[in-house]
Design a protein around this motif. Structure first.
Motif, short mmCIF file in Angstrom:
data_model
loop_
_atom_site.label_atom_id
_atom_site.label_comp_id
_atom_site.label_asym_id
_atom_site.label_seq_id
_atom_site.Cartn_x
_atom_site.Cartn_y
_atom_site.Cartn_z
N ALA A 47 -8.72 4.12 4.98
CA ALA A 47 -8.05 5.21 5.69
C ALA A 47 -7.15 6.01 4.73
N LEU A 48 -6.46 5.32 3.84
CA LEU A 48 -5.62 6.00 2.86
C LEU A 48 -6.45 6.80 1.86
N ARG B 118 -9.74 -1.96 5.44
CA ARG B 118 -9.82 -0.84 6.38
C ARG B 118 -8.63 0.11 6.20
N LYS B 119 -7.45 -0.45 5.97
CA LYS B 119 -6.28 0.39 5.73
C LYS B 119 -6.43 1.18 4.43
N LEU C 199 0.83 -1.19 0.00
CA LEU C 199 0.00 0.00 0.00
C LEU C 199 0.88 1.25 0.00
N HIS D 196 -9.88 -1.24 -3.61
CA HIS D 196 -11.04 -1.30 -2.73
C HIS D 196 -12.26 -1.91 -3.40
N PRO E 269 0.69 7.08 3.72
CA PRO E 269 -0.28 8.18 3.85
C PRO E 269 0.33 9.48 3.37
N VAL F 230 -9.06 -6.60 7.00
CA VAL F 230 -8.10 -5.69 7.64
C VAL F 230 -7.45 -4.78 6.60
N ARG F 231 -7.07 -5.36 5.47
CA ARG F 231 -6.43 -4.56 4.41
C ARG F 231 -7.41 -3.52 3.85
#
Length: 216
Positions: free
Chosen positions: A112-113, A108-109, A7, A40, A10, A105-106
């Motif tokens: 956020a990004l 959700r990351k 990923l 996503h 940020p 989990v991925r």
């Protein structure tokens, strides 16, 4: 950007941003957001989610089948088949469940990004390609069908079973497969709704205000 690619980081804080001008910031923002949106709600992730959900359902079906064989055991060969089905089912179910969890989990990351990079600025000319309305609808429809079918199986199978006649393993099989479908559908629905919320909040009229990049 492959589904298992690292990923992006940020966005840097405002005080250490080093874009020379707004055009450079928008170009990097568009590139990163394009990759994140594909991660996503891309078709590849949907196919991967359905694959792991299907594998988990197959594993649970094998576990349920082994219980049916145990309940209706007639000879040592049947018991051997039951044991083999149980071990194969667990070997299939556990990795599928782990990868489903890692995917959640991925995701959700990634969300956020998406929020962080999207909040850097507004770019109506490029942001239109990030909305993905067709894919979002596909995620929602597939998730609805899976979730509804799984929820129906979880309630209908035990309700239709006749005590003393239908094997307990049959109930375990039906409820387990239904649960796998429901979890997969729920994950997909959460993804579709989260993407739509991001589009409305970040790319829509009420999105973030323009922020000029700080000089490095």
């Amino acid at each position: 950007m492959p589904s298992r690619a690292p990923l992006p980081p940020p966005p840097p804080p405002a005080e250490i941003r080093s874009w020379p001008d707004r055009a450079s910031l928008l170009a990097d923002r568009a590139q990163v957001l394009g990759g994140l949106v594909r991660l996503h709600v891309g078709g590849g992730r949907l196919a991967l989610l359905l694959t792991w959900g299907g594998i988990a359902a197959v594993g649970w079906a094998l576990v349920g089948t082994s219980m049916i064989f145990f309940e209706e055991s007639l000879d040592p060969i049947t018991d051997l088949i039951a044991v083999a089905a149980l071990f194969v089912g667990i070997a299939v179910l556990v990795p599928a469940a782990v990868f489903l969890g890692l995917d959640i989990v991925r995701a959700r990351k990634v969300r956020a990004l998406l929020a962080g990079w999207g909040a850097l600025d507004r770019d109506p000319d490029r942001d239109g390609t990030l909305r993905m309305p067709g894919l979002g609808l596909a995620w929602l429809l597939v998730s609805y069908v899976l979730g509804a079918a799984g929820l129906f199986a979880c309630f209908a199978v035990p309700a239709a079973a006749t005590p003393g006649e239908d094997p307990y393993g049959l109930v375990v099989l039906g409820m387990g497969v239904g649960l796998c479908a429901w979890i997969t559908g729920l994950t997909g629905a959460v993804t579709a709704v989260a993407h739509r919320r991001w589009v409305v909040r970040v790319l829509g009229r009420g999105g973030s205000r323009r922020t000029a990049p700080a000089a490095g």
